[in-house]
Enzyme design. Structure first.
Site, mmCIF file in Angstrom:
data_model
loop_
_atom_site.group_PDB
_atom_site.id
_atom_site.type_symbol
_atom_site.label_atom_id
_atom_site.label_comp_id
_atom_site.label_asym_id
_atom_site.label_seq_id
_atom_site.Cartn_x
_atom_site.Cartn_y
_atom_site.Cartn_z
ATOM 1 N N ASP A 1 -10.352 0.578 -24.119
ATOM 2 C CA ASP A 1 -10.540 0.447 -22.670
ATOM 3 C C ASP A 1 -10.630 1.818 -22.012
ATOM 4 O O ASP A 1 -9.992 2.755 -22.476
ATOM 5 C CB ASP A 1 -9.285 -0.178 -22.026
ATOM 6 N N GLU B 1 3.351 -7.103 8.091
ATOM 7 C CA GLU B 1 3.590 -5.656 7.976
ATOM 8 C C GLU B 1 4.503 -5.325 6.790
ATOM 9 O O GLU B 1 4.882 -4.180 6.604
ATOM 10 C CB GLU B 1 4.201 -5.113 9.272
ATOM 11 N N PRO C 1 0.824 -1.219 0.000
ATOM 12 C CA PRO C 1 0.000 0.000 0.000
ATOM 13 C C PRO C 1 0.852 1.262 0.000
ATOM 14 O O PRO C 1 0.346 2.347 -0.287
ATOM 15 C CB PRO C 1 -0.826 -0.120 1.284
ATOM 16 N N ARG D 1 -3.426 -9.409 -20.446
ATOM 17 C CA ARG D 1 -4.372 -9.152 -21.541
ATOM 18 C C ARG D 1 -3.814 -8.151 -22.545
ATOM 19 O O ARG D 1 -4.356 -8.012 -23.637
ATOM 20 C CB ARG D 1 -5.744 -8.735 -21.004
HETATM 21 N N1 ADE Z 1 -0.745 -5.130 -0.156
HETATM 22 C C1 ADE Z 1 -1.572 -4.746 0.821
HETATM 23 N N2 ADE Z 1 -2.356 -3.750 0.427
HETATM 24 C C2 ADE Z 1 -2.003 -3.474 -0.866
HETATM 25 C C3 ADE Z 1 -2.450 -2.549 -1.831
HETATM 26 N N3 ADE Z 1 -3.396 -1.657 -1.580
HETATM 27 N N4 ADE Z 1 -1.864 -2.558 -3.037
HETATM 28 C C4 ADE Z 1 -0.890 -3.429 -3.293
HETATM 29 N N5 ADE Z 1 -0.427 -4.324 -2.435
HETATM 30 C C5 ADE Z 1 -0.985 -4.360 -1.223
#
Ligand code: ADE
Length: 277
Positions: free
Chosen positions: A188, A131, A104, A173
């Site tokens: 797309d 984590e 994230p 794809r």
């Molecule tokens: N791992 C945990 N959350 C994630 C996210 N939002 N994007 C990519 N990998 C992740």
């Protein structure tokens, strides 16, 4: 194209045998290998995590199994190999892989990045859990290969596996030959090009009337100009409704009088050089 995926949950990747991706694999268009990170542990419990330095909740993935896994999959550092796979390693001639680490905290995964990855000969995906992975793994890998930390969006998954499934599908794809009809890629939503920041509008198929709901007449008219105009109107309206921040990025120079009227009717007036929002 070759894809290597390193994970502690290989079973997550069973869907790669299904549908479009399964066919691309069987046809040899994409080579995909899923590797269990625990292969590169040496203790009885096959430990992959430990407590974080500095304290705090959760566990962090240990660097040693990741280091050994990447060493095993990639050619040794040094002069480029003269071709052919390395014995024991998964080398691809002199090609250096690009490492993708879902997190994230990464840069956003976009269609433009999917297009870039689809042109790579070799990608390695490192699925973190808990984590995350000890930061030295990425730091050390950067010495030998390009590394991207990539996020799917502003939400937190339990691990990188689902993020990798999403990315692999979006990338595959785009590999020539994987989709039957390459046109379906060029129009797309988010496809690089003129319609870049417009969402795709609604689509319909037979029957022409279903539960008293008729397909818009224009789509049955055979008038290709009118159909293209209608589709653009719908794309503009949907973009304003669902993604106003994308509508705000439309280049006013790309908007004709009709586009401006549609946007104004949707509550998104364009004022001369600039979008009003
Ligand atoms: N791992 C945990 N959350 C994630 C996210 N939002 N994007 C990519 N990998 C992740």
């Amino acid at each position: 194209m070759k894809l290597d995926i390193i994970t502690i949950f290989p079973d997550y990747f069973a869907p790669l045998d299904v549908s479009l991706l399964g066919k691309a694999r069987r046809n040899g268009l994409i080579e995909m290998n899923v590797h269990d990170l625990r292969l590169w542990t040496h203790d009885r419990h096959r430990t992959v995590d430990d407590t974080p330095y500095g304290g705090g909740p959760g566990m962090v993935m240990k660097p040693e199994p990741w280091g050994e896994a990447l060493d095993a999959l990639t050619p040794p550092a040094g002069p480029p190999s003269t071709g052919g796979d390395q014995a024991g390693g998964g080398g691809l001639g002199g090609v250096v892989p690009r490492l993708v680490v879902p997190t994230p905290s990464g840069r956003p995964f976009t269609q433009a990045l999917a297009v870039e990855y689809a042109a790579e000969p070799w990608l390695i995906f490192a699925c973190g859990r808990y984590e995350g992975i000890d930061s030295r793994v990425v730091e050390e890998a950067r010495v030998r290969m390009r590394v991207d930390e990539v996020s799917l969006g502003d939400f937190v998954l339990a691990g990188g596996e689902v993020a990798v499934l999403v990315m692999v599908e979006a990338i595959s794809r785009l590999v020539p030959g994987v989709l039957g009809n390459f046109d379906s890629v060029t129009d797309d939503s988010f496809a690089p090009g003129a319609m870049e920041s417009l969402l795709e509008g609604p689509v319909y198929t037979k029957p022409p009337v279903w539960r008293d709901r008729a397909v818009p007449d224009v789509l049955l008219s055979g008038n290709h100009g009118a159909i293209a105009r209608w589709r653009r109107d719908q794309a503009l309206r949907r973009t304003v409704a669902n993604r106003p921040e994308l509508a705000a990025r439309l280049d006013p120079g790309d908007l004709d009088k009709h586009d401006r009227q549609v946007l104004a009717d949707a509550g998104f007036p364009v004022d001369g050089e600039h979008m009003a929002h």
